[in-house]
Design a protein around this motif. Structure first.
Motif, PDB file in Angstrom:
ATOM      1  N   THR A   1      46.704  47.850  27.998  1.00  0.00           N
ATOM      2  CA  THR A   1      46.592  47.807  29.518  1.00  0.00           C
ATOM      3  C   THR A   1      47.217  49.044  30.049  1.00  0.00           C
ATOM      4  O   THR A   1      47.792  49.635  29.326  1.00  0.00           O
TER       5      THR A   1
ATOM      6  N   SER B   1      44.620  38.356  35.666  1.00  0.00           N
ATOM      7  CA  SER B   1      44.017  39.202  34.730  1.00  0.00           C
ATOM      8  C   SER B   1      44.855  39.847  33.588  1.00  0.00           C
ATOM      9  O   SER B   1      44.379  39.801  32.390  1.00  0.00           O
TER      10      SER B   1
ATOM     11  N   SER C   1      37.881  42.075  43.067  1.00  0.00           N
ATOM     12  CA  SER C   1      37.199  42.858  42.442  1.00  0.00           C
ATOM     13  C   SER C   1      36.451  42.177  41.204  1.00  0.00           C
ATOM     14  O   SER C   1      36.815  40.928  40.967  1.00  0.00           O
ATOM     15  N   GLU C   2      35.481  42.626  40.613  1.00  0.00           N
ATOM     16  CA  GLU C   2      34.935  42.067  39.504  1.00  0.00           C
ATOM     17  C   GLU C   2      35.813  41.504  38.410  1.00  0.00           C
ATOM     18  O   GLU C   2      35.487  40.290  38.068  1.00  0.00           O
ATOM     19  N   GLU C   3      36.676  42.275  38.273  1.00  0.00           N
ATOM     20  CA  GLU C   3      37.627  42.212  37.133  1.00  0.00           C
ATOM     21  C   GLU C   3      38.402  40.772  37.542  1.00  0.00           C
ATOM     22  O   GLU C   3      38.848  39.898  36.580  1.00  0.00           O
ATOM     23  N   ASP C   4      38.830  40.761  38.711  1.00  0.00           N
ATOM     24  CA  ASP C   4      39.568  39.510  39.181  1.00  0.00           C
ATOM     25  C   ASP C   4      38.879  37.977  39.355  1.00  0.00           C
ATOM     26  O   ASP C   4      39.101  37.063  38.936  1.00  0.00           O
TER      27      ASP C   4
ATOM     28  N   THR D   1      36.058  37.584  37.328  1.00  0.00           N
ATOM     29  CA  THR D   1      36.048  37.499  35.879  1.00  0.00           C
ATOM     30  C   THR D   1      37.102  36.658  35.178  1.00  0.00           C
ATOM     31  O   THR D   1      37.054  35.540  34.584  1.00  0.00           O
TER      32      THR D   1
END
Length: 778
Positions: free
Chosen positions: A486, A319, A347-350, A352
């Protein structure tokens, strides 16, 4: 065959085949279980095979000595079958509790010393019974063929066929779908059913009621456990206990066996940790460890567009890398099961990030992917994100050959990144040699190599100047130009990685070391240094011995073999005039040296297969099965020849031993130069594994035939030949897995195998000449 033998011919044949299948499945299960306890380190392969073979050798020898005083050999044979059913579940359970039993502190590896004494104690009871039962199997089979030697050969062939069946069924049927305890339950129920049939059809024998009662009771218990989900509960209980012995403070979430490894997911607070064969691999979410690393790596290239990531992409690394204007990111992960298991907790970020259109996931071995991608892909950055080279499987990603293969995938200004554990403030001799071997190996491939100091050394290598750098201003400038947003990184994160004084210290230290060695596929010195570190961290009980082993030279072994040969030839020519005893000794020595060669070549080919294709965990059963198939084929051919015609059997034995010498030397160029990436290459590789089995199988009945010229009872002869075969194989397994390959490399190991069998060939030739001279004088 005797009167009762005729009625039980087929159940008896089935029993012998099942012994072979039971032995192979037990061996593979024990290997897989111990690989988890010993963190996947293949050192345990040599120890396990060695302990197994020593148990068989001792068992066969003891059986041969004791059976002459035993009248009812069939009854003992049946009780031994019952003992095998009880031993294996006990051994697997002990392995899973091993860290408790030998009192290993949490988080600490089991020491090499503990490995060396605990593995034989666990493994040898089963293999002792396998060896002990062999002469009794031959005895109850007496009269099955037309001669004592061929009776021995028939039992040998049937056991080998059983081993082939067991290995194939385990690999393709049981392992993909069943747990260890389910496999043992299925196997035990089949063996007990056949044992009951044998006991019922034999007729009047002593202890018949005891046999029937014990067999029926045990079968009922096994079937009840299978039908009541008791087997699943046993599996879960012992998996939980094994996990608690590793990490009592981390909650066990899931444990699965894939084709390639045992995978465990644990949870502590809100963070998940993933373990492969007991060894920590990565944790997630772990943005504040992987995030800075992603930015450091991509800042070492002026303008990265295409990235290859081998391993460890979960937890924030992918990510963060995608925040750069990349055209593509290829993520290689050997085991699709690992992605499948961890995806449930990401997690949703990973999730995605992994689904991003720029990301392409390749479920294939990283080494194999690099080999196959030559001429197909080019990258600006390649990051080898795998654990330390604590196993031969991991060492493949730190060798000269791999760095050369990776270089072929890089653009001219591309950067290769690799990491290894080190020391923050002090590089002792072992740590310096360990991390320094990677530095030296990279320097052989790339003219420009830099290293970061700290608990983990990150190596950055490039073929062009002014690409990789330790200059903080250059790195900060590159980072700022990209306008990355970031929370995981800022320009101030570069300093902890590249503090100037510490950078100078480690660079000067590594450059000053003139004794650094290059790590290669055929001579994995970094893996050997890791063994030194393993022992050092576990108490340093073997430091002196391991360092002495590290100084061994090929000529030491060759000189020892030559000295033995000179002494033996001198004794036989001056002192020993009994050609019958000399013939027995030479036949036993020939079968021992061939047993040494068979298992040593098998281990060498296992390591070579792993270097090329990247996985052994799944294939252990098939590899063992193919070797046993070779034994069966060789034994069948030799039995057929013995039955057809009288020949000069010593001369035939000489030709076979000569074949071992030639094949041992032929393996060197085959491994080095054969194009294993071509279609069908894996099949060809499996043929290489079958050949040592065929040679050993050819020799076993032949050595029995020669030995029987001086013996009457085939049972004791079978025990002596089987014992000699397994003593040689024991020494081959121990020396090859622990000493020869790690220290002398594949070439040195093959030369020693050839020399040892060459000594046997010379002894046989001298005996043939002596016997011919004696005949002429008469």
């Amino acid at each position: 065959m005797s009167s009762y033998d005729r009625k039980i011919r087929y159940p008896l044949v089935a029993a012998i085949i099942l012994i072979g299948a039971h032995a192979t499945i037990a061996q593979v299960l024990l290997v897989r279980e111990l690989l988890v306890v010993f963190y996947g380190n293949e050192l345990c392969l040599g120890v396990i095979f060695g302990a197994w073979l020593l148990g068989v050798a001792v068992g066969a020898g003891v059986g041969a000595k004791l059976m002459t005083g035993i009248r009812d050999r069939l009854v003992l044979f049946l009780f031994l079958l019952l003992a095998l059913c009880l031993l294996l579940p006990m051994q697997v359970s002990i392995i899973r509790l091993l860290r408790y039993l030998i009192d290993v502190p949490y988080g600490q590896q089991i020491s090499i010393v503990s490995l060396l004494w605990s593995s034989p104690l666990i493994i040898m009871p089963f293999s002792f019974v396998i060896g002990f039962i062999f002469p009794f199997s031959v005895s109850v089979f007496k009269g099955f063929t037309r001669g004592g030697a061929t009776d021995i050969g028939a039992v040998y062939i049937l056991e080998s066929i059983g081993s082939l069946i067991g290995g194939a069924v385990f690999t393709f049927v049981l392992a993909p779908m069943s747990t260890s305890y389910e496999i043992m339950a299925i196997l035990t129920s089949i063996v007990l059913t056949n044992l009951l049939i044998l006991t019922l059809f034999i007729g009047k024998i002593s202890h018949r009621k005891a046999l029937l009662g014990a067999s029926i009771s045990l079968l009922v218990v096994v079937l009840w456990l299978m039908l009541s989900a008791g087997v699943d509960r046993l599996e879960s209980f012992f998996v939980e206990k094994r996990w608690e012995s590793f990490n009592p403070n981390i909650e066990l979430i899931e444990s699965v066996d894939s084709r390639y490894q045992n995978i465990v997911v644990g949870k502590e607070h809100d963070q998940y940790s993933v373990y492969s064969n007991g060894q920590y691999v990565f944790a997630f979410p772990n943005l504040y460890e992987y995030g800075p690393l992603a930015h450091l790596i991509l800042s070492e290239h002026p303008a990265p567009e295409r990235v290859l990531l081998i391993g460890g992409g979960i937890g924030g690394l992918v990510s963060e890398m995608l925040k750069y204007p990349l055209e593509g990111l290829h993520y290689v992960e050997l085991d699709p099961k690992l992605l499948e298991v961890t995806e449930r907790y990401l997690s949703e970020e990973d999730k995605t990030a992994l689904a991003d259109e720029r990301v392409e996931i390749f479920p294939v071995d990283g080494r194999y992917f690099v080999k196959k991608s030559r001429g197909k892909y080019k990258y600006d950055v390649i990051f080898i994100n795998v654990p330390d080279p604590s196993t031969a499987a991991l060492n493949r990603f730190y060798t000269l050959e791999f760095f050369q293969e990776a270089k072929d995938l890089l653009e001219p200004d591309g950067v290769l990144v690799v990491s290894i554990s080190s020391s923050v403030v002090y590089l002792g001799e072992v740590v310096g040699s360990y991390t320094g071997s990677i530095y030296k190996t990279l320097q052989r491939v790339f003219p420009y190599v830099i290293v970061t100091p700290g608990q983990t050394n990150y190596y950055f290598a490039s073929s062009e100047p002014d690409i990789v750098t330790t200059d903080l201003e250059t790195l900060i400038s590159r980072y700022k130009e990209r306008n990355i947003e970031t929370t995981a990184f800022s320009q101030y994160h570069f300093l902890p990685y590249l503090e100037p004084q510490r950078v100078r210290f480690i660079q000067e230290h590594l450059k000053s070391r003139r004794d650094l060695r290059i790590n290669t596929d055929s001579k994995p010195v970094t893996y050997f240094y890791n063994l030194l570190l393993w022992d050092q961290f576990a108490g340093g009980q073997l430091q002196g011995l391991l360092r002495s082993l590290g100084r061994l030279k090929l000529w030491y072994f060759l000189a020892a073999i030559g000295l033995f040969l000179v002494i033996r030839l001198g004794l036989t020519s001056l002192a020993f005039r009994n050609t019958a005893k000399e013939k027995r000794f030479n036949s036993l020595f020939a079968i021992a040296t061939t047993g040494f060669a068979g298992i040593a070549l098998e281990i060498i080919l296992i390591f070579a297969f792993q270097n090329i294709y990247g996985y052994v965990y799944e294939m252990i059963g098939l590899i063992v099965a193919l070797f046993m198939m070779g034994l069966a084929v060789g034994g069948y051919i030799c039995n057929a020849v013995i039955l057809k015609k009288q020949r000069d059997w010593l001369r035939v034995l000489m030709y076979i031993v000569g074949g071992v010498v030639v094949y041992s030397l032929a393996v060197i160029p085959l491994i080095k130069w054969f194009p294993f990436l071509h279609a069908g290459s894996a099949t060809f590789f499996m043929i290489l594994i079958v050949i040592p089995g065929i040679i050993t199988g050819l020799e076993f009945p032949l050595a029995s035939r020669i030995y029987l010229e001086e013996e009457v009872d085939p049972g004791p002869t079978a025990g002596m030949i089987d014992s000699a075969d397994h003593v040689g194989a024991f020494l081959g397994a121990i020396l090859t897995g622990i000493v020869l390959v790690p220290i002398l490399g594949v070439t040195g190991a093959c030369i020693i195998i050839a020399a040892l069998n060459g000594a046997s060939l010379i002894l046989l030739s001298a005996l043939v000449v002596k016997m011919r001279a004696t005949q002429k004088s008469l």
